[in-house]
Design a protein around this motif. Sequence first.
Motif, PDB file in Angstrom:
ATOM      1  N   LEU A   1      29.504  46.522 114.904  1.00 57.27           N
ATOM      2  CA  LEU A   1      30.718  46.817 114.144  1.00 57.27           C
ATOM      3  C   LEU A   1      30.504  48.002 113.216  1.00 57.27           C
ATOM      4  O   LEU A   1      31.349  48.909 113.143  1.00 57.27           O
ATOM      5  CB  LEU A   1      31.133  45.588 113.326  1.00 57.27           C
ATOM      6  N   ILE A   2      29.389  48.022 112.501  1.00 60.25           N
ATOM      7  CA  ILE A   2      29.129  49.144 111.598  1.00 60.25           C
ATOM      8  C   ILE A   2      28.983  50.435 112.396  1.00 60.25           C
ATOM      9  O   ILE A   2      29.498  51.492 112.009  1.00 60.25           O
ATOM     10  CB  ILE A   2      27.866  48.875 110.753  1.00 60.25           C
ATOM     11  N   GLY A   3      28.287  50.358 113.535  1.00 57.40           N
ATOM     12  CA  GLY A   3      28.180  51.540 114.387  1.00 57.40           C
ATOM     13  C   GLY A   3      29.543  52.046 114.817  1.00 57.40           C
ATOM     14  O   GLY A   3      29.808  53.252 114.836  1.00 57.40           O
ATOM     15  N   ARG A   4      30.446  51.119 115.154  1.00 57.37           N
ATOM     16  CA  ARG A   4      31.808  51.510 115.551  1.00 57.37           C
ATOM     17  C   ARG A   4      32.544  52.177 114.394  1.00 57.37           C
ATOM     18  O   ARG A   4      33.216  53.200 114.573  1.00 57.37           O
ATOM     19  CB  ARG A   4      32.568  50.263 116.012  1.00 57.37           C
ATOM     20  N   LEU A   5      32.422  51.636 113.191  1.00 61.03           N
ATOM     21  CA  LEU A   5      33.062  52.248 112.022  1.00 61.03           C
ATOM     22  C   LEU A   5      32.520  53.649 111.770  1.00 61.03           C
ATOM     23  O   LEU A   5      33.279  54.577 111.454  1.00 61.03           O
ATOM     24  CB  LEU A   5      32.849  51.371 110.786  1.00 61.03           C
ATOM     25  N   LEU A   6      31.206  53.816 111.918  1.00 60.30           N
ATOM     26  CA  LEU A   6      30.603  55.129 111.683  1.00 60.30           C
ATOM     27  C   LEU A   6      31.052  56.145 112.725  1.00 60.30           C
ATOM     28  O   LEU A   6      31.370  57.294 112.406  1.00 60.30           O
ATOM     29  CB  LEU A   6      29.076  55.009 111.682  1.00 60.30           C
ATOM     30  N   VAL A   7      31.072  55.715 113.988  1.00 64.46           N
ATOM     31  CA  VAL A   7      31.455  56.636 115.064  1.00 64.46           C
ATOM     32  C   VAL A   7      32.931  57.011 114.965  1.00 64.46           C
ATOM     33  O   VAL A   7      33.298  58.188 115.032  1.00 64.46           O
ATOM     34  CB  VAL A   7      31.140  56.007 116.441  1.00 64.46           C
ATOM     35  N   ASP A   8      33.785  56.024 114.788  1.00 69.01           N
ATOM     36  CA  ASP A   8      35.216  56.301 114.776  1.00 69.01           C
ATOM     37  C   ASP A   8      35.664  57.049 113.526  1.00 69.01           C
ATOM     38  O   ASP A   8      36.726  57.681 113.527  1.00 69.01           O
ATOM     39  CB  ASP A   8      36.011  54.995 114.898  1.00 69.01           C
TER      40      ASP A   8
ATOM     41  N   ILE B   1      42.055  37.103 108.220  1.00 70.08           N
ATOM     42  CA  ILE B   1      41.305  36.847 109.451  1.00 70.08           C
ATOM     43  C   ILE B   1      41.878  37.779 110.504  1.00 70.08           C
ATOM     44  O   ILE B   1      43.083  37.754 110.767  1.00 70.08           O
ATOM     45  CB  ILE B   1      41.429  35.378 109.895  1.00 70.08           C
ATOM     46  N   VAL B   2      41.035  38.600 111.106  1.00 64.89           N
ATOM     47  CA  VAL B   2      41.517  39.621 112.029  1.00 64.89           C
ATOM     48  C   VAL B   2      40.718  39.558 113.329  1.00 64.89           C
ATOM     49  O   VAL B   2      39.491  39.423 113.307  1.00 64.89           O
ATOM     50  CB  VAL B   2      41.420  41.031 111.391  1.00 64.89           C
ATOM     51  N   PRO B   3      41.385  39.637 114.489  1.00 68.72           N
ATOM     52  CA  PRO B   3      40.654  39.676 115.765  1.00 68.72           C
ATOM     53  C   PRO B   3      40.186  41.102 116.053  1.00 68.72           C
ATOM     54  O   PRO B   3      40.930  42.064 115.831  1.00 68.72           O
ATOM     55  CB  PRO B   3      41.717  39.235 116.777  1.00 68.72           C
ATOM     56  N   ILE B   4      38.962  41.244 116.539  1.00 73.27           N
ATOM     57  CA  ILE B   4      38.444  42.577 116.849  1.00 73.27           C
ATOM     58  C   ILE B   4      37.576  42.536 118.102  1.00 73.27           C
ATOM     59  O   ILE B   4      37.144  41.468 118.554  1.00 73.27           O
ATOM     60  CB  ILE B   4      37.596  43.155 115.696  1.00 73.27           C
ATOM     61  N   SER B   5      37.342  43.703 118.636  1.00 73.21           N
ATOM     62  CA  SER B   5      36.260  43.935 119.600  1.00 73.21           C
ATOM     63  C   SER B   5      35.477  45.122 119.075  1.00 73.21           C
ATOM     64  O   SER B   5      35.932  46.267 119.184  1.00 73.21           O
ATOM     65  CB  SER B   5      36.793  44.217 121.000  1.00 73.21           C
TER      66      SER B   5
ATOM     67  N   THR C   1      39.308  50.339 113.676  1.00 74.11           N
ATOM     68  CA  THR C   1      39.847  51.393 112.819  1.00 74.11           C
ATOM     69  C   THR C   1      41.341  51.599 113.045  1.00 74.11           C
ATOM     70  O   THR C   1      42.046  52.035 112.141  1.00 74.11           O
ATOM     71  CB  THR C   1      39.117  52.726 113.075  1.00 74.11           C
ATOM     72  N   GLU C   2      41.815  51.284 114.239  1.00 78.07           N
ATOM     73  CA  GLU C   2      43.237  51.405 114.552  1.00 78.07           C
ATOM     74  C   GLU C   2      43.729  50.080 115.130  1.00 78.07           C
ATOM     75  O   GLU C   2      43.004  49.405 115.859  1.00 78.07           O
ATOM     76  CB  GLU C   2      43.471  52.527 115.579  1.00 78.07           C
ATOM     77  N   PRO C   3      44.976  49.694 114.830  1.00 76.62           N
ATOM     78  CA  PRO C   3      45.521  48.457 115.417  1.00 76.62           C
ATOM     79  C   PRO C   3      45.572  48.572 116.941  1.00 76.62           C
ATOM     80  O   PRO C   3      45.895  49.622 117.480  1.00 76.62           O
ATOM     81  CB  PRO C   3      46.928  48.369 114.815  1.00 76.62           C
ATOM     82  N   HIS C   4      45.201  47.471 117.602  1.00 75.85           N
ATOM     83  CA  HIS C   4      45.254  47.421 119.064  1.00 75.85           C
ATOM     84  C   HIS C   4      46.471  46.602 119.458  1.00 75.85           C
ATOM     85  O   HIS C   4      46.583  45.428 119.100  1.00 75.85           O
ATOM     86  CB  HIS C   4      43.978  46.789 119.628  1.00 75.85           C
ATOM     87  N   ARG C   5      47.403  47.218 120.152  1.00 76.31           N
ATOM     88  CA  ARG C   5      48.674  46.571 120.433  1.00 76.31           C
ATOM     89  C   ARG C   5      48.823  46.224 121.913  1.00 76.31           C
ATOM     90  O   ARG C   5      48.476  47.010 122.784  1.00 76.31           O
ATOM     91  CB  ARG C   5      49.835  47.487 120.021  1.00 76.31           C
TER      92      ARG C   5
ATOM     93  N   SER D   1      44.602  46.841 111.007  1.00 74.06           N
ATOM     94  CA  SER D   1      43.238  46.855 111.535  1.00 74.06           C
ATOM     95  C   SER D   1      42.258  46.471 110.428  1.00 74.06           C
ATOM     96  O   SER D   1      42.605  46.420 109.236  1.00 74.06           O
ATOM     97  CB  SER D   1      42.886  48.242 112.068  1.00 74.06           C
ATOM     98  N   LEU D   2      41.016  46.231 110.822  1.00 65.72           N
ATOM     99  CA  LEU D   2      39.992  45.867 109.841  1.00 65.72           C
ATOM    100  C   LEU D   2      39.797  46.976 108.820  1.00 65.72           C
ATOM    101  O   LEU D   2      39.701  46.717 107.615  1.00 65.72           O
ATOM    102  CB  LEU D   2      38.673  45.570 110.565  1.00 65.72           C
ATOM    103  N   LEU D   3      39.751  48.218 109.272  1.00 71.34           N
ATOM    104  CA  LEU D   3      39.554  49.322 108.340  1.00 71.34           C
ATOM    105  C   LEU D   3      40.728  49.459 107.384  1.00 71.34           C
ATOM    106  O   LEU D   3      40.537  49.745 106.192  1.00 71.34           O
ATOM    107  CB  LEU D   3      39.342  50.632 109.107  1.00 71.34           C
ATOM    108  N   GLU D   4      41.938  49.250 107.867  1.00 70.77           N
ATOM    109  CA  GLU D   4      43.104  49.308 106.981  1.00 70.77           C
ATOM    110  C   GLU D   4      43.030  48.221 105.910  1.00 70.77           C
ATOM    111  O   GLU D   4      43.421  48.436 104.760  1.00 70.77           O
ATOM    112  CB  GLU D   4      44.383  49.173 107.793  1.00 70.77           C
TER     113      GLU D   4
END
Length: 440
Positions: A33-40, A198-202, A210-214, A227-230
């Motif tokens: 998850l942290i890697g995803r936040l850093l990359v995105d 509580i938020v669902p993520i992949s 970082t962005e909502p998945h719809r 999203s989690l970042l929001e």
Amino acid sequence: MTSTDALHTNSADTGTALRFITCGSVDDGKSTLIGRLLVDSRAVLADQLAGVQRGGETDLALLTDGLSAEREQGITIDVAYRYFSTAKRKFIIGDAPGHEQYTRNMVTAASSADAAVVLVDATKLPWAAEVGDGEVVVRELLPQTRRHMLLAHLLRVQSIVVAVNKLDAIDDAALAFERIADALNDFAAAAGVRVEAIVPISALKGWNVTEPHREGAAGWAGYAGPSLLELLEALPVTATETQQPFTFPVQWVEKFSSSADTSQGRRIFWGRVGGGQVVPGQRVTVLPSGQTATVARVLDHVRREQGVAAGHSAGIVLDREVDVSRGDWLLEPGAFEPTREITATVAWLDDEPLVAGRVYWALQGHRWVKAKVQRIVDRLNIGNLESEAATQLDANAIGQVVLALQQPLAVQPFTDSRALGSLVLVDTASHRTCAAVLVR
């Protein structure tokens, strides 16, 4: 709180950098998850990405798992801190290990965090179990998930967000998320833990990170929220204890200032204001000597003369020479009654059990005193949240104890004061950190 409830915010400054940790059970995807936040968020350079390739694919977890043992075993051992920013905010992330034997590292990271993101691996929970007419009986969470949520709550982490991860690997993500969210809400209500969202993520695919998945109007996994970042961008930082009585642990004594116009030849006592504020002219009491004096001058961290509030470093010059050393406290006169006995909640971190009669070093601020374990009151059962009788506390247990101190300390409940309400127990022989102590 349901998974789609609005995020609670207060008037705290969301423009300040947010310090948060990721925690939860082992292999729930914290490092990924942290890697995803850093990359995105584009906080990773191209050569760094090239260095975390495995089999032609990017292993995001390697962006935080920097120790050779972590890369060899595929686990997080120590807390790794990373930094990134968005257009709205700066962040400091602590990647806490999930293994039970490294719980002490998680406690260290949580003690200074504004928020905690607790990850839950949806593929590990038997959320689909049914009996009879279809009644769902599973309301289980992994023990380390429960323990980390409790520890974050006990350590006064202001905001707790739960991220249900790996839902991309489940066919019916909406049903899985609904049932896991129900289990989380049940546990939070029973434990008195306030969950912001509580938020669902992949984390692997970046869905809802970082962005909502719809996926239609209802959103992915039945979740149409931010999203989690929001969510993280809207969380408040931990409020400083400016309304508490003045407390100041002396960290360093500057014997004679090089600039006579600043100290007038008197010693400067440096440290971080724990509670209240300090301004010239106010009276203070020195603990343990009990002497009183008046504050003559106050310097901030760059030696400007001005009042300093809780949470910030200060240099204090008194109007007369009194006996003050590293480890002493400057306190508001009459606000505290030093005591030799305290009842406290203990998160036991050592492999050797805690038993009555043992003597440890207790560290409060920068002051060391001997502390004897008078008795163990009870132990918290992580499974059912019931208090039960105990004669010892094993590694990673949480319980209540009574400590007898060799010298009196000024204490307050941890819920009122982080500075006076927290101690650390250290083994007198091995010097291992054994416990986090929270005064009740």
